[in-house]
Motif scaffolding. Structure first.
Motif: not given
Length: 182
Positions: A92-107
């Motif tokens: 996950i890169t760029g601005e998407t990696s900074r989204k509040e739920n990025a870690a949960r989505v990738v998991e």
């Protein structure tokens, strides 16, 4: 002895998302009396998805449900069940990696198949991945003159300075095809 593995790569960027399915041939290069030394001896791309807009709920959140459905649809189009995949990577890169739920989505996505390497690519790693993926590192190997690789994404622009095949400096600006951040 070689072994066949299915591998999936999923790139979730600021603007776009893409999935690639590959078949890898892995061989143990070590002698029978030492620890295994596994090496990828062959790679064949079996399926490359279309490039999709990364689904967002709002400025601060990835639409995890839509993204998961997109990935499930790509598995279907590729003609492979997620359970058949052995390994892969979600980046996950760029601005998407900074989204509040990025870690949960990738998991959540990592549950779809295999033993995944999951990474949030910060600016330096994203710059290196882009330069190597585009062939800039290989191009600079025989060159005395440094090579500057620029990757202009949706939310960030990444730079890698290469000399003789090696990345010597990276940089990133919050300027992209869809975003200018001051």
């Amino acid at each position: 002895m070689s072994e066949r593995l299915y591998s999936v790569g999923l790139d979730v960027g600021t603007t776009s998302t893409q999935m690639i399915l590959s078949e890898l041939r892995v061989e143990n290069k070590a002698s029978g009396f030492s620890l295994p030394e596994m090496e990828i001896s062959d790679r064949k791309i079996l399926y490359k998805s279309d490039v999709h807009f990364t689904p967002l709920k709002d400025e601060s959140h990835v639409d995890g449900e839509r993204l998961r459905k997109l990935v499930e649809r790509e598995y279907h189009l590729a003609g492979i069940r997620p359970e058949a995949v052995d390994t892969g990577a979600i980046i996950i890169t760029g601005e998407t990696s900074r989204k509040e739920n990025a870690a949960r989505v990738v998991e959540s996505l990592s549950e779809l198949a295999g033993d995944f390497v999951v990474a949030t690519a910060g600016p330096a790693l994203e710059s290196i991945l882009a330069a190597k993926g585009a062939g800039a590192a290989a191009f600079s190997e025989g060159e005395e003159t440094p090579v500057l690789h620029m990757d202009i994404g949706g939310g960030t622009s990444n730079f890698a300075l290469l000399r003789k095949g090696q990345v010597v400096k990276t940089g990133c600006m919050n300027v992209g095809g869809r975003l200018l951040k001051l």
